[in-house]
Design a protein around this motif. Structure first.
Motif, PDB file in Angstrom:
ATOM      1  N   CYS A  85      -7.111  -1.506   0.657  1.00 33.88           N
ATOM      2  CA  CYS A  85      -6.143  -1.862   1.701  1.00 33.88           C
ATOM      3  C   CYS A  85      -6.899  -2.224   2.973  1.00 33.88           C
TER       4      CYS A  85
ATOM      5  N   CYS B  53       0.847  -1.199   0.000  1.00 32.19           N
ATOM      6  CA  CYS B  53       0.000   0.000   0.000  1.00 32.19           C
ATOM      7  C   CYS B  53       0.884   1.250   0.000  1.00 32.19           C
TER       8      CYS B  53
ATOM      9  N   CYS C 289      -5.610   0.509   5.951  1.00 30.49           N
ATOM     10  CA  CYS C 289      -5.943   1.945   6.011  1.00 30.49           C
ATOM     11  C   CYS C 289      -7.158   2.304   5.161  1.00 30.49           C
TER      12      CYS C 289
ATOM     13  N   CYS D  40       0.049   3.269   3.576  1.00 28.21           N
ATOM     14  CA  CYS D  40       0.422   2.771   4.913  1.00 28.21           C
ATOM     15  C   CYS D  40       1.456   1.650   4.869  1.00 28.21           C
TER      16      CYS D  40
ATOM     17  N   THR E  40      -7.410   2.547   1.950  1.00 31.63           N
ATOM     18  CA  THR E  40      -7.137   3.150   0.634  1.00 31.63           C
ATOM     19  C   THR E  40      -7.667   2.255  -0.485  1.00 31.63           C
TER      20      THR E  40
HETATM   21 ZN   LIG Z   1      -2.936   1.076   3.409  1.00 29.83          ZN
END
Ligand SMILES: [Zn+2]
Length: 338
Positions: free
Chosen positions: A235, A218, A238, A221, A240
């Motif tokens: 993800c 990712c 986090c 993060c 995303t």
């Molecule tokens: Zn992430």
């Protein structure tokens, strides 16, 4: 645009997939710090409104057997201004002809690089009958650094804010009209330019004793767990959401940075991507975004330019931005319908 060196790209990519050795960590820290300082130099010239065509950044020059690296250089009037960024922290004292850092004498001369650059630049200018003087500047880019200069110095030493004002004054006093500017200096220096320093070995020779964390990392993060849907990856750490196409191409580039001495091959990339990877999709991405190499008798491979996604696909940023927007839009619609 200033680019991270190949070594910095390599160490940053590596740090996300394995524990760095103490030497690698120290090098990564130094390179990241240096790069931040150099970006500050660029920003100062931009703020001083110096036209970009009068500037050369990050130049590696070779004169006979001598090689030097210059952070930044520009020409105004009959002077070449050569600047070296020092993104240092703590207390620096120059007295009795040597430097101390936080009370301890430094074993090396922090002017070594610029001394050498000034000498080589002088030789090149003389050999090409360019009647220009060289003004050297050491720029301390960290505002928290404490500087104490007791003895006279061979180079001008300034903090970044003062440097920006100094260049802005020069621009006011010396900026030539476009039709009057003589750009021969730039052509002459570019003739001595060589590719920047590159690491000698890629990660392949470490493979016998070090492991890389496989998968897609990712970019926000740096975790590796994803939930996959048709066009995107989410993800698990986090949240995303990244377009699957970009995540795959970005990860192929990561492989390319770490194995810069090797072509891109589906088999090796499958190993790098790990269990979650879809072979057909990976192959589609290779065909779509990378140049096919044909070497008779060998397995199909693709050209590896050994650079991170942001640099390699800078020209296609619109395309990737567009597919990311489509993913964001699909996400929002799904969210509303739920
Ligand atoms: Zn992430």
């Amino acid at each position: 645009m200033r680019y991270k060196t190949c070594e910095l790209q390599y160490l940053e990519t590596l740090s996300r997939r394995t524990k760095l050795t103490a030497t690698e960590s120290a090098k990564l820290f130094a390179l990241e710090n240096g790069f931040k300082g150099e970006l500050q130099l660029d920003l100062a010239l931009q703020q001083a409104q110096l036209p970009p065509q009068l500037i050369l950044t990050d130049l590696t020059l070779q004169y006979h057997q001598q090689v030097t690296q210059l952070d930044q250089l520009f020409c105004l009037g009959n002077t070449i201004y050569l600047s070296d960024a020092k993104n240092y922290q703590g207390h620096y004292l120059f007295s009795e002809h040597s430097w101390s850092h936080n009370g301890k004498k430094l074993p090396h001369n922090i002017f070594g690089q610029i001394d050498r650059a000034q000498d080589i630049l002088g030789c090149i200018l003389q050999e090409n009958h360019l009647d220009l003087s060289v003004q050297t500047n050491i720029i301390f880019t960290n505002p928290a650094v404490q500087l104490e200069i007791v003895d006279p110095l061979a180079h001008s030493c300034q903090r970044i804010g003062a440097y920006r004002d100094y260049v802005a004054d020069l621009v006011q006093q010396k900026l030539p009209l476009p039709q009057q500017s003589d750009m021969r200096w730039k052509k002459v220096l570019q003739a001595y330019q060589i590719p920047p320093y590159h690491l000698q070995h890629d990660f392949s020779r470490e493979l016998s004793h070090r492991q890389l964390r496989p998968g897609i990392c990712c970019s926000r993060c740096q975790h590796f767990d994803w939930q996959e849907s048709f066009y995107s990856l989410t993800c698990q750490n986090c949240g995303t959401v990244e377009a699957k196409e970009e995540a795959y191409v970005r990860t192929i580039c990561d492989y390319g940075v770490l194995f810069f001495q090797h072509d891109l091959k589906l088999h090796d990339l499958m190993h790098f991507f790990g269990k979650q990877a879809k072979e057909n999709y990976l192959l589609r991405m290779l065909r779509k975004h990378f140049t096919h190499r044909t070497s008779p008798g060998k397995k199909r491979s693709y050209q590896n330019k050994g650079a991170i996604f942001q640099y390699l696909f800078a020209n296609q940023s619109q395309y990737f931005h567009h597919i990311q927007q489509r993913v964001n839009w699909t996400q929002r619609t799904q969210y509303k319908n739920e």
